[in-house]
Design an enzyme around this catalytic site. Structure first.
Site, PDB file in Angstrom:
ATOM      1  N   LYS A 105       0.704  -1.388  -0.064  1.00  0.00           N
ATOM      2  CA  LYS A 105       0.047  -0.033  -0.068  1.00  0.00           C
ATOM      3  C   LYS A 105       0.888   1.416  -0.030  1.00  0.00           C
ATOM      4  CE  LYS A 105      -1.984  -1.937   3.655  1.00  0.00           C
ATOM      5  NZ  LYS A 105      -1.772  -3.461   3.682  1.00  0.00           N
ATOM      6  N   GLU A 189      -1.068  -9.063  13.878  1.00  0.00           N
ATOM      7  CA  GLU A 189       0.378  -9.197  14.258  1.00  0.00           C
ATOM      8  C   GLU A 189       0.297  -8.812  15.771  1.00  0.00           C
ATOM      9  OE1 GLU A 189       3.056  -8.469  12.140  1.00  0.00           O
ATOM     10  OE2 GLU A 189       1.676  -8.887  10.502  1.00  0.00           O
ATOM     11  N   LYS A 204      -5.001   2.019   2.930  1.00  0.00           N
ATOM     12  CA  LYS A 204      -6.198   1.494   1.864  1.00  0.00           C
ATOM     13  C   LYS A 204      -7.069   2.699   1.228  1.00  0.00           C
ATOM     14  CE  LYS A 204      -5.873  -3.090   3.614  1.00  0.00           C
ATOM     15  NZ  LYS A 204      -6.458  -4.105   4.406  1.00  0.00           N
TER      16      LYS A 204
HETATM   17  N1  LIG Z   1      -0.321 -11.137   3.617  1.00  0.00           N
HETATM   18  C1  LIG Z   1      -1.399 -10.597   3.082  1.00  0.00           C
HETATM   19  O1  LIG Z   1      -2.404 -11.244   3.363  1.00  0.00           O
HETATM   20  C2  LIG Z   1      -1.342  -9.337   2.497  1.00  0.00           C
HETATM   21  C3  LIG Z   1      -2.555  -8.943   1.919  1.00  0.00           C
HETATM   22  C4  LIG Z   1      -2.756  -7.732   1.203  1.00  0.00           C
HETATM   23  C5  LIG Z   1      -1.602  -6.868   1.025  1.00  0.00           C
HETATM   24  N2  LIG Z   1      -0.193  -7.322   1.701  1.00  0.00           N
HETATM   25  C6  LIG Z   1       1.079  -6.458   1.611  1.00  0.00           C
HETATM   26  O2  LIG Z   1       1.893  -7.489   0.768  1.00  0.00           O
HETATM   27  C7  LIG Z   1       3.276  -6.928   1.273  1.00  0.00           C
HETATM   28  C8  LIG Z   1       3.888  -8.165   1.687  1.00  0.00           C
HETATM   29  O3  LIG Z   1       3.045  -8.927   2.895  1.00  0.00           O
HETATM   30  P1  LIG Z   1       3.521 -10.297   3.372  1.00  0.00           P
HETATM   31  O4  LIG Z   1       2.502 -10.714   4.509  1.00  0.00           O
HETATM   32  O5  LIG Z   1       3.930 -11.235   2.535  1.00  0.00           O
HETATM   33  O6  LIG Z   1       4.878  -9.947   4.339  1.00  0.00           O
HETATM   34  P2  LIG Z   1       6.025 -10.568   4.760  1.00  0.00           P
HETATM   35  O7  LIG Z   1       5.708 -12.256   4.868  1.00  0.00           O
HETATM   36  O8  LIG Z   1       6.959  -9.885   5.928  1.00  0.00           O
HETATM   37  O9  LIG Z   1       7.142 -10.849   3.357  1.00  0.00           O
HETATM   38  C9  LIG Z   1       8.065  -9.507   3.009  1.00  0.00           C
HETATM   39  C10 LIG Z   1       9.172  -9.723   2.049  1.00  0.00           C
HETATM   40  O10 LIG Z   1       9.702  -8.864   1.737  1.00  0.00           O
HETATM   41  C11 LIG Z   1      11.006  -8.794   1.757  1.00  0.00           C
HETATM   42  N3  LIG Z   1      11.631  -7.560   1.890  1.00  0.00           N
HETATM   43  C12 LIG Z   1      11.356  -6.727   2.960  1.00  0.00           C
HETATM   44  N4  LIG Z   1      12.189  -5.602   2.671  1.00  0.00           N
HETATM   45  C13 LIG Z   1      12.953  -5.873   1.827  1.00  0.00           C
HETATM   46  C14 LIG Z   1      13.968  -5.289   0.821  1.00  0.00           C
HETATM   47  N5  LIG Z   1      14.260  -4.064   1.501  1.00  0.00           N
HETATM   48  N6  LIG Z   1      14.463  -5.635  -0.142  1.00  0.00           N
HETATM   49  C15 LIG Z   1      13.994  -6.885  -0.613  1.00  0.00           C
HETATM   50  N7  LIG Z   1      13.098  -7.588   0.043  1.00  0.00           N
HETATM   51  C16 LIG Z   1      12.280  -7.125   1.294  1.00  0.00           C
HETATM   52  C17 LIG Z   1      11.062  -9.846   3.117  1.00  0.00           C
HETATM   53  O11 LIG Z   1      12.401 -10.509   2.982  1.00  0.00           O
HETATM   54  P3  LIG Z   1      12.904 -11.197   4.418  1.00  0.00           P
HETATM   55  O12 LIG Z   1      11.996 -12.575   4.356  1.00  0.00           O
HETATM   56  O13 LIG Z   1      14.276 -11.515   3.985  1.00  0.00           O
HETATM   57  O14 LIG Z   1      12.553 -10.369   5.619  1.00  0.00           O
HETATM   58  C18 LIG Z   1       9.871 -10.780   2.916  1.00  0.00           C
HETATM   59  O15 LIG Z   1      10.284 -11.736   2.012  1.00  0.00           O
HETATM   60  C19 LIG Z   1       3.097  -6.063   2.559  1.00  0.00           C
HETATM   61  O16 LIG Z   1       3.387  -4.647   1.983  1.00  0.00           O
HETATM   62  C20 LIG Z   1       1.608  -6.272   2.915  1.00  0.00           C
HETATM   63  O17 LIG Z   1       0.983  -5.092   3.690  1.00  0.00           O
HETATM   64  C21 LIG Z   1      -0.243  -8.397   2.498  1.00  0.00           C
END
Ligand SMILES: NC(=O)c1ccc[n+]([C@@H]2O[C@H](COP(=O)([O-])OP(=O)(O)OC[C@H]3O[C@@H](n4cnc5c(N)ncnc54)[C@H](OP(=O)(O)O)[C@@H]3O)[C@@H](O)[C@H]2O)c1
Length: 324
Positions: A105, A189, A204
């Protein structure tokens, strides 16, 4: 989504992943295509990804400069203040001539207008369906089916955790018990303040207003009530409601507040983890779209839908080039 490759091919999408970058486990580049099962196994074990040349590559920006790819899929974690590093990733990829899909977002809420202008200027796609309501196709709905319609107001229940908690409170549970369960099922979280204090819904709402109403709404301009400001003894009819309203003089009011919803309100049935948004339009009246109990599969589908749209846009661009 790997199990549905045949359906994706039918929709015109045969994706080849040529690079993966993480924050803690390095990155993997292979122009011939990465073995995704091996990559998942490696990240599952917490071992470093090593690129095809056997080296561990540098920053995520180096990665974007090096990767041989048509599309960047950006899924880094949210920074609600500046939308970084995601905004830099999106900008850099567009400047390199890549199309971009993001679930984050931050870039759209904080820099939506500038990034969309950059994408237009470069003739590239910037798509972000999963930023709001986990892939429920609200942006695509408006883009593809409401071309001549002006959206004058947006009202939504946008945060699953808050909605789940108030639904449980309606059944007599305490806030603490409801939150514990939300954490157990993986939607909240350890620190749920982003959800209960309205920040997630605020980000959002900015994405929706900036794209669907062509606004330039910054998160700090949204009037926000945190859960401590919910009326004491709220019986659960109170819901976290996000609202953006355009006035006759062109100004925009935006808020995320705790509000009672009447039983016959179109948003009222979207309880538990569900989310929904109602668009007030000039030509179509009120149009509502929602999703029942979304999860990560629906977020992943949002990415796939965006990738199909990117693939279709690339085909159109290639045809136009041939014709000229
Ligand atoms: N989960 C959901 O249901 C959902 C729904 C809608 C939107 N979103 C959005 O989607 C995004 C990801 O969500 P998530 O739940 O998948 O989060 P997550 O599990 O914390 O995954 C984030 C990923 O981004 C990587 N990352 C973070 N900073 C980085 C950087 N500077 N360079 C390269 N890679 C980096 C992390 O690497 P490491 O593992 O090495 O830390 C991790 O693999 C977020 O912005 C979230 O708000 C999520």
């Amino acid at each position: 989504m790997l199990g549905h490759a045949d359906r994706l091919a039918h929709a015109g999408l045969v994706p080849v992943v040529t690079g993966i970058a993480t924050r803690r486990l390095g990155s993997w580049l292979d122009p011939d295509g990465i073995d995704l099962a091996a990559a998942l196994e490696a990240t599952g074990r917490g071992t470093w990804l090593v690129d095809a040349s056997g080296s561990r590559s540098g920053t995520s920006e180096d990665f974007i400069d090096l990767v041989s790819a048509d599309v960047l899929v950006e899924t880094t974690i949210l920074d609600r203040v500046a939308g970084e590093p995601a905004t830099t990733h999106v900008r850099r990829a567009l400047q390199r001539g890549m199309d971009v899909v993001t679930t984050n977002k931050g870039p759209i809420a904080c820099h939506g207008q500038a990034l969309r202008a950059l994408a237009r200027e470069r003739g590239r796609e910037l798509r972000f369906e999963s930023t709001v309501m986990d892939g429920c196709p609200v942006f695509s709905l408006v883009e593809r089916t409401m071309p001549a319609v002006r959206i004058e107001g947006i009202r939504g229940i946008l945060n699953s955790t808050s909605n789940y908690v108030t639904s449980r409170m309606r059944s007599g549970d305490s806030l603490a018990a409801a939150l514990d369960d939300a954490r157990r099922i993986g939607v909240a979280e350890a620190d749920a303040s982003n959800d209960l204090d309205g920040w997630d819904a605020t980000m959002k709402l900015c994405c929706l207003a900036n794209v669907l109403m062509e606004a330039d709404l910054a998160p700090e301009a949204v009037s926000r009530e945190d859960w401590r400001e919910a009326p004491p003894g709220a019986d659960g009819a109170w819901r976290q409601v996000a609202l953006a309203e355009r006035h006759a003089d062109g100004t925009l009011d935006a808020s995320v507040r705790w509000r009672p919803l009447r039983g016959d309100d179109v948003l009222a049935p979207f309880d538990g983890l569900s989310t929904a948004v109602s668009l007030r339009t000039d030509l179509l009246g009120e149009v509502t779209i929602g999703i029942r109990d979304p999860g990560t599969d629906q977020t992943a589908y949002g990415i796939v839908g965006d990738l199909v749209a990117v693939a279709q846009a690339r085909i159109t661009r290639a045809r136009l080039r041939e014709e000229t």
